[in-house]
Design a protein around this motif. Structure first.
Motif, PDB file in Angstrom:
ATOM      1  N   ASP A   9      10.492   0.062   1.677  1.00 36.87           N
ATOM      2  CA  ASP A   9      11.745  -0.410   1.079  1.00 36.87           C
ATOM      3  C   ASP A   9      12.420  -1.455   1.965  1.00 36.87           C
ATOM      4  O   ASP A   9      12.925  -2.467   1.473  1.00 36.87           O
ATOM      5  N   ILE A  10      12.416  -1.224   3.272  1.00 38.64           N
ATOM      6  CA  ILE A  10      13.030  -2.172   4.207  1.00 38.64           C
ATOM      7  C   ILE A  10      12.247  -3.487   4.221  1.00 38.64           C
ATOM      8  O   ILE A  10      12.835  -4.577   4.241  1.00 38.64           O
ATOM      9  N   ILE A  11      10.920  -3.402   4.198  1.00 43.42           N
ATOM     10  CA  ILE A  11      10.104  -4.620   4.156  1.00 43.42           C
ATOM     11  C   ILE A  11      10.433  -5.424   2.898  1.00 43.42           C
ATOM     12  O   ILE A  11      10.688  -6.632   2.964  1.00 43.42           O
ATOM     13  N   ARG A  79      14.973   3.300  10.959  1.00 37.13           N
ATOM     14  CA  ARG A  79      15.840   2.203  10.526  1.00 37.13           C
ATOM     15  C   ARG A  79      16.025   2.180   9.006  1.00 37.13           C
ATOM     16  O   ARG A  79      16.427   1.169   8.439  1.00 37.13           O
ATOM     17  N   ALA A  80      15.716   3.273   8.378  1.00 36.86           N
ATOM     18  CA  ALA A  80      15.841   3.355   6.917  1.00 36.86           C
ATOM     19  C   ALA A  80      17.293   3.162   6.495  1.00 36.86           C
ATOM     20  O   ALA A  80      18.220   3.510   7.223  1.00 36.86           O
ATOM     21  N   ASP A  81      17.458   2.611   5.323  1.00 34.58           N
ATOM     22  CA  ASP A  81      18.772   2.471   4.710  1.00 34.58           C
ATOM     23  C   ASP A  81      18.727   3.277   3.417  1.00 34.58           C
ATOM     24  O   ASP A  81      18.381   2.752   2.355  1.00 34.58           O
ATOM     25  N   ALA A  82      19.030   4.551   3.531  1.00 34.10           N
ATOM     26  CA  ALA A  82      18.917   5.469   2.395  1.00 34.10           C
ATOM     27  C   ALA A  82      19.770   5.024   1.217  1.00 34.10           C
ATOM     28  O   ALA A  82      19.365   5.171   0.060  1.00 34.10           O
ATOM     29  N   GLN A  83      20.931   4.457   1.494  1.00 36.91           N
ATOM     30  CA  GLN A  83      21.812   3.981   0.421  1.00 36.91           C
ATOM     31  C   GLN A  83      21.152   2.838  -0.348  1.00 36.91           C
ATOM     32  O   GLN A  83      21.186   2.810  -1.570  1.00 36.91           O
ATOM     33  N   LYS A  86      18.326   4.186  -2.414  1.00 42.00           N
ATOM     34  CA  LYS A  86      18.838   4.927  -3.570  1.00 42.00           C
ATOM     35  C   LYS A  86      19.290   3.961  -4.671  1.00 42.00           C
ATOM     36  O   LYS A  86      19.000   4.150  -5.841  1.00 42.00           O
ATOM     37  N   GLN A  87      19.990   2.906  -4.273  1.00 40.22           N
ATOM     38  CA  GLN A  87      20.517   1.943  -5.243  1.00 40.22           C
ATOM     39  C   GLN A  87      19.440   1.045  -5.842  1.00 40.22           C
ATOM     40  O   GLN A  87      19.537   0.645  -6.995  1.00 40.22           O
TER      41      GLN A  87
END
Length: 116
Positions: A9-11, A79-83, A86-87
């Motif tokens: 997701d971050i990539i 370094r995940a951005d769970a928000q 999710k969005q």
């Protein structure tokens, strides 16, 4: 080793900040996200490695191997951005399904509870 969905997701988030076309190109051209990517000899550096890897001719265990875990519900990538995941998870999943359909089957990830 495995790939955590939050890492991917971050990539993809970074790729999409450049442009949607760039994200598509990354998905189309990046290799090594699935065990089946290594079935061709162009990913193997030498003949000795090829001979001992079981790669030439295809490998049933590789076809069934899952190196992709879905950790969106409980991120393991530091370094995940769970928000963000999710969005935008459904948008990211659509990109993956369209350009890397072989990756559609992700193994759910569950942390082992610590025992004392």
């Amino acid at each position: 080793f495995f790939f955590a969905q939050n890492y991917i997701d971050i990539i993809l988030r970074g790729c999409l900040t450049i442009s949607p076309d760039f994200a598509v190109q990354v998905l189309k051209t990046t290799r090594g996200w699935h065990a089946l990517d290594f079935e061709s000899n162009d990913c193997i550096e030498d003949e000795k490695t090829a001979a001992t890897s079981g790669v030439p001719g295809g490998s049933a265990p590789l076809a069934k191997a899952i190196f992709w875990v879905d950790d969106r519900h409980d991120p393991i990538y530091s370094r995940a951005d769970a928000q963000y995941s999710k969005q935008h998870g459904s948008q990211l999943d659509q990109l993956l399904a369209q350009y890397r359909p072989e990756l559609e089957h992700r193994k759910p990830y569950y942390r082992r509870s610590k025992t004392v």
